[in-house]
Write a protein that holds these residues in place. Structure first.
Motif, PDB file in Angstrom:
ATOM      1  N   ARG A 196      -3.283  55.517  39.052  1.00 25.55           N
ATOM      2  CA  ARG A 196      -2.398  55.649  37.877  1.00 25.55           C
ATOM      3  C   ARG A 196      -2.625  54.518  36.890  1.00 25.55           C
ATOM      4  O   ARG A 196      -2.448  54.687  35.676  1.00 25.55           O
ATOM      5  CB  ARG A 196      -0.942  55.642  38.354  1.00 25.55           C
ATOM      6  CG  ARG A 196       0.094  55.896  37.251  1.00 25.55           C
ATOM      7  CD  ARG A 196       0.164  57.357  36.902  1.00 25.55           C
ATOM      8  NE  ARG A 196       1.389  57.700  36.191  1.00 25.55           N
ATOM      9  CZ  ARG A 196       1.477  58.016  34.912  1.00 25.55           C
ATOM     10  NH1 ARG A 196       0.398  58.024  34.169  1.00 25.55           N
ATOM     11  NH2 ARG A 196       2.627  58.351  34.366  1.00 25.55           N
ATOM     12  N   LEU A 197      -3.001  53.341  37.407  1.00 23.97           N
ATOM     13  CA  LEU A 197      -3.227  52.168  36.557  1.00 23.97           C
ATOM     14  C   LEU A 197      -4.719  51.852  36.452  1.00 23.97           C
ATOM     15  O   LEU A 197      -5.119  50.694  36.326  1.00 23.97           O
ATOM     16  CB  LEU A 197      -2.473  50.958  37.135  1.00 23.97           C
ATOM     17  CG  LEU A 197      -0.954  51.099  37.239  1.00 23.97           C
ATOM     18  CD1 LEU A 197      -0.363  49.948  38.032  1.00 23.97           C
ATOM     19  CD2 LEU A 197      -0.320  51.158  35.846  1.00 23.97           C
ATOM     20  N   LYS A 198      -5.535  52.871  36.495  1.00 21.83           N
ATOM     21  CA  LYS A 198      -6.994  52.725  36.587  1.00 21.83           C
ATOM     22  C   LYS A 198      -7.600  51.744  35.574  1.00 21.83           C
ATOM     23  O   LYS A 198      -8.467  50.947  35.940  1.00 21.83           O
ATOM     24  CB  LYS A 198      -7.647  54.103  36.429  1.00 21.83           C
ATOM     25  CG  LYS A 198      -9.086  54.157  36.906  1.00 21.83           C
ATOM     26  CD  LYS A 198      -9.190  53.994  38.421  1.00 21.83           C
ATOM     27  CE  LYS A 198     -10.609  54.217  38.920  1.00 21.83           C
ATOM     28  NZ  LYS A 198     -10.701  53.994  40.382  1.00 21.83           N
ATOM     29  N   PRO A 199      -7.176  51.756  34.306  1.00 20.87           N
ATOM     30  CA  PRO A 199      -7.796  50.832  33.349  1.00 20.87           C
ATOM     31  C   PRO A 199      -7.617  49.354  33.714  1.00 20.87           C
ATOM     32  O   PRO A 199      -8.369  48.502  33.224  1.00 20.87           O
ATOM     33  CB  PRO A 199      -7.075  51.149  32.029  1.00 20.87           C
ATOM     34  CG  PRO A 199      -6.567  52.537  32.192  1.00 20.87           C
ATOM     35  CD  PRO A 199      -6.206  52.654  33.637  1.00 20.87           C
ATOM     36  N   LEU A 200      -6.645  49.051  34.565  1.00 19.54           N
ATOM     37  CA  LEU A 200      -6.391  47.653  34.943  1.00 19.54           C
ATOM     38  C   LEU A 200      -7.148  47.250  36.201  1.00 19.54           C
ATOM     39  O   LEU A 200      -7.106  46.082  36.596  1.00 19.54           O
ATOM     40  CB  LEU A 200      -4.889  47.437  35.171  1.00 19.54           C
ATOM     41  CG  LEU A 200      -3.953  47.865  34.034  1.00 19.54           C
ATOM     42  CD1 LEU A 200      -2.511  47.528  34.396  1.00 19.54           C
ATOM     43  CD2 LEU A 200      -4.351  47.200  32.721  1.00 19.54           C
TER      44      LEU A 200
END
Length: 605
Positions: free
Chosen positions: A220-224
Motif C-alpha cells: 500500500r505504501l510502495k513508493p516509500l
C-alpha cells in the motif's frame, strides 16, 4: 453499523514463515545493505548475505543449547542491531520470540518469562541479567541466560552462540531444515500487552499475522519502500509490536533498516543515517515542532517561525481543495521553504519525506504543519492484537485528522454502540494461557478493540475515545478524555495530562510540566535557573500559561466536557514511576490512586 474494507494486495504464503525473507534477500539482493548498525559512533552497512550468515550462526548456537521447535525464548533488550539478529535467529532455530521491555521490573520479567514458559532468555546488560537472576528461582523452565554486552566471560551472547554452534558442528543445511518446520500458522511471537490495568496478557501472533500485516502495508505504501534507495530509522522499542512491524516490514520490502536505542541523540542519528522514512509517536513530532519554535523565539525569530507555520498549515489545507494553493500562497510557501522549512527538514535528516505515526492522535493542526513543510506524517491506528497497524493513511492521498483506511485485506466495522471492530488475517490468534480473555475479545472472527470511532464515506477512520475510559459526570454528561487530553498535551509546556471527573460535578485535569522545555520557559520569564515543577506548582505565571493550554483544549469540546479546574503536579508520569506503559499510554487507575488527594482537591470548595 458501518464497515469498510480494501482488497488484499499481498498473498500470504501458505507454507512459508518469516525466515524465508532473509534467505530470499540473500539470494536476490546479496550485496544490498539491509541493515545499518552503529559501531563506535559510526554507521556500518550489513548486506543481505552477511545478515543471513550471522543469523544462521546464532541459530546454530541456540540449537546446540537445546532450543527445540516451538520453545519460547525471551529477548530483553533496547532497540539495537542484535535485536533483529537474535529475533530471526530464534525463528531460524524453530523458536518463538517473547519480547520483554528493557525497563521491566523483576516482577514483570518473572510474569512474562514464567507465563510464556520461556526455556532461555537473551538480555542486553548486566542490570538486565541481575533482574532475571533475582527471580530465576521462580522460573523452573528457564535453562539458559545469555548477555549481549559486557558479559563476564568477555564474549557477547552472539559470540557465545556462534562458538556453541561451531563446537556442535551444526551445518547451514541443518539450520535451514529447522527453519522450514514452521508454517504460516505457527506461532512467531508472544507479545505481552502493556497492561494499563491488571497483568499483561500474552498476545500470540503467527507468521501469517506478520505476512498479512507487513506485506499489505508495504504494498500500500510502495513508493516509500524502494529497494536500494529507501531506508527507515527505528528508535521505538523493538519489544513493542510497532517496532516489530518496522523490523519485519523493512526486511520484507527490503529496504535498509537502522536501529538505535533511544531518542536522546536522535538529531545526531538522523543526520548520520539520513533515512527516507521515519516511524514515531506523536510526542516525538510535537517535541520537534516545539523545540524548533522555542529556538526561533530564543533567536528573536519567533514571529517569522509563527508566520511560516501558519503558511505551511494553510498550504497543506489548500492541497485538499479542488483549486489547490493560490499563486500568492505558493509564493509565500517558497520564501518560507528557504528560510524555515528546509532547516527543519535538515533536523529530520534531510532526506525523509514521510513518517508513520501511531500510538495516539497527532492532531490535525500539527499534521497540516508537517505536510506543509514537505514532511508528511501518515497517521495510523493499531493494537498488539492487530499486529500493529490496522489502519493507516496512504501516501498518495492522506486525510489529515484521521488514522486512515483499513489495511488491505481487512475490514473495519463500527458497531451500533460506536466500538471499532476488526477482521482480517493480521489479527492475533489468542491470548496465551487465557481462554476467558480470548473469548471476551474475539467473537465470530471479529476483534472488539474497546475503542470508539467513526468511518467516513471513503473509509477513513477517526478514533474518538475508549469505551472503558468514558467519564460520566454527576450531571450525566459522557466525556471522552482523549480528545481534550491530546490538545492540552500538544502545548510545549505540557508533558502529560489526565482528565478526571467520573461522578463529579465537572471535568478537571492533572497536568505535568515538560522537563525539557521548562529551562527555556524559566529563561523567557526571568526566573532563576534550576527551578523545578515542584517549585512552581503555585507560580502565577506558570498557572497562566498552563491555563492557555487548557483553554486551547477546551476549544475542541463542548462546555460540559471542558476542563474547569486543573492541578500542576510536582512530579512526572513516567514508565519508571509506574504511571505510563512502555508505549506511553497512561495507567489511569494507577494515576487516580497515587494522586487521589490532588484529585479530591480539585473538587473542594
Amino acid at each position: 453499523m458501518r464497515e469498510f474494507s480494501l482488497p488484499a494486495l499481498y498473498e500470504v504464503p501458505a507454507d512459508g514463515n518469516l525466515t524465508d525473507l532473509i534467505r530470499r534477500n540473500a539470494s536476490l539482493h546479496p550485496d544490498v545493505a539491509v541493515i545499518g548498525r552503529k559501531v563506535d559512533g559510526r554507521w556500518q552497512d550489513v548486506t543481505a548475505a552477511q545478515f543471513l550468515a550471522e543469523v544462521r550462526a546464532a541459530a546454530k548456537g541456540l540449537m546446540a543449547s537445546g532450543v527445540q521447535p516451538g520453545d519460547r525464548v525471551g529477548l530483553l533488550s533496547r532497540t539495537r542491531y542484535e535485536w533483529a539478529l537474535l529475533d530471526f535467529a530464534i525463528w531460524s532455530a524453530g523458536g518463538v520470540t517473547v519480547p520483554v521491555y528493557e525497563t521491566s521490573s523483576p516482577e514483570q520479567i518473572q510474569w512474562i518469562l514464567g507465563d510464556s514458559g520461556a526455556v532461555a532468555c537473551l538480555v542486553e546488560t548486566e542490570a538486565h541479567q541481575e533482574a532475571v537472576e533475582s527471580v530465576r528461582d521462580r522460573l523452573p523452565e528457564l535453562k539458559h541466560l545469555w548477555r549481549i554486552e559486557g558479559a563476564p566471560q568477555g564474549e557477547s551472547a552472539v559470540e557465545r552462540l556462534r562458538e556453541a554452534g561451531e563446537g556442535a558442528g551444526i551445518s547451514d543445511e541443518a539450520v535451514d531444515e529447522r527453519s522450514a518446520l514452521a508454517d504460516a500458522d505457527s506461532p512467531a511471537t508472544i507479545v505481552y500487552t502493556s497492561g494499563t490495568t491488571g497483568r499483561p496478557k500474552g498476545c500470540l501472533l503467527t507468521h501469517r499475522n506478520f505476512f498479512a500485516e507487513c506485506g499489505n502495508a508495504v504494498e500500500r505504501l510502495k513508493p516509500l519502500f524502494v529497494t536500494g534507495e529507501s531506508s527507515v530509522l527505528l528508535f521505538l522499542p523493538a519489544a513493542h509490536v510497532f517496532g516489530r512491524l518496522v523490523e519485519v516490514g523493512a526486511l520484507l520490502a527490503p529496504i535498509k533498516l537502522g536501529m538505535v536505542s533511544d531518542i536522546k541523540n536522535l538529531t545526531e542519528d538522523l543526520a548520520g543515517f539520513r533515512p527516507t522514512l521515519m516511524l514515531g509517536v506523536p510526542r516525538v513530532f510535537e517535541k520537534v515542532y516545539n523545540g524548533a519554535r522555542a529556538k526561533a523565539q530564543a533567536d528573536g525569530k519567533g514571529k517569522i517561525f509563527d508566520k511560516a507555520a501558519e503558511t505551511a498549515i494553510a498550504y497543506s489545507r489548500a492541497l485538499d481543495t479542488p483549486e489547490g494553493p493560490s499563486f500568492g500562497l505558493k509564493l509565500k510557501h517558497l520564501v518560507f521553504d528557504r528560510l524555515v522549512y528546509s532547516k527543519l527538514r535538515d533536523v529530520l535528516g534531510g532526506r525523509a519525506t514521510h513518517a508513520i505515526s501511531g500510538g495516539a492522535p497527532l492532531g490535525e493542526r500539527l499534521g497540516h504543519f508537517y505536510r506543509g513543510v514537505g514532511f508528511t506524517v501518515l497517521e495510523g491506528y493499531g493494537l498488539t492484537e492487530s499486529c500493529a497497524a490496522t489502519t493507516f493513511n496512504p501516501a498518495d492521498r492522506p486525510k489529515i485528522g484521521t488514522v486512515g483506511q483499513p489495511l488491505p485485506g481487512s475490514v473495519v466495522r463500527i458497531a451500533d454502540d460506536g466500538e471499532v471492530l476488526l477482521h482480517g488475517e493480521h489479527l492475533f490468534t489468542r491470548y496465551w494461557n487465557n481462554e476467558a480473555a480470548t473469548a471476551e475479545a474475539l467473537s465470530e472472527g471479529w476483534f472488539h478493540t474497546g475503542d470508539l470511532g467513526t468511518l467516513d464515506e471513503d473509509g477513513f477512520l477517526t478514533i474518538t475515545g475508549r469505551k472503558k475510559e468514558i467519564l460520566v459526570t454527576a450531571g450525566g454528561k459522557n466525556v471522552a478524555p482523549a480528545v481534550i487530553e491530546d490538545r492540552i498535551r500538544a502545548h510545549a509546556l505540557i508533558a502529560e495530562c489526565m482528565v478526571v471527573g467520573d461522578g463529579r460535578p465537572f471535568v478537571g485535569a492533572l497536568v505535568t510540566i515538560d522537563e525539557d522545555f521548562l529551562p527555556r520557559w524559566l529563561k523567557s520569564h526571568g526566573k532563576p535557573e534550576g527551578l523545578t515543577a515542584a517549585d512552581l506548582v503555585d507560580d502565577a505565571e506558570l498557572l497562566a500559561d498552563v491555563q492557555k493550554a487548557v483553554d486551547d483544549g477546551n476549544a475542541a469540546v463542548s462546555q460540559a466536557e471542558s476542563v474547569r479546574k486543573f492541578r500542576i503536579l510536582p512530579t512526572q508520569f513516567t514508565e519508571a514511576s509506574g504511571h505510563v506503559t512502555p508505549s506511553l499510554k497512561l495507567k489511569r487507575n494507577v494515576v487516580a490512586k497515587d494522586f487521589a488527594d490532588e484529585i479530591e482537591a480539585l473538587y473542594q470548595r
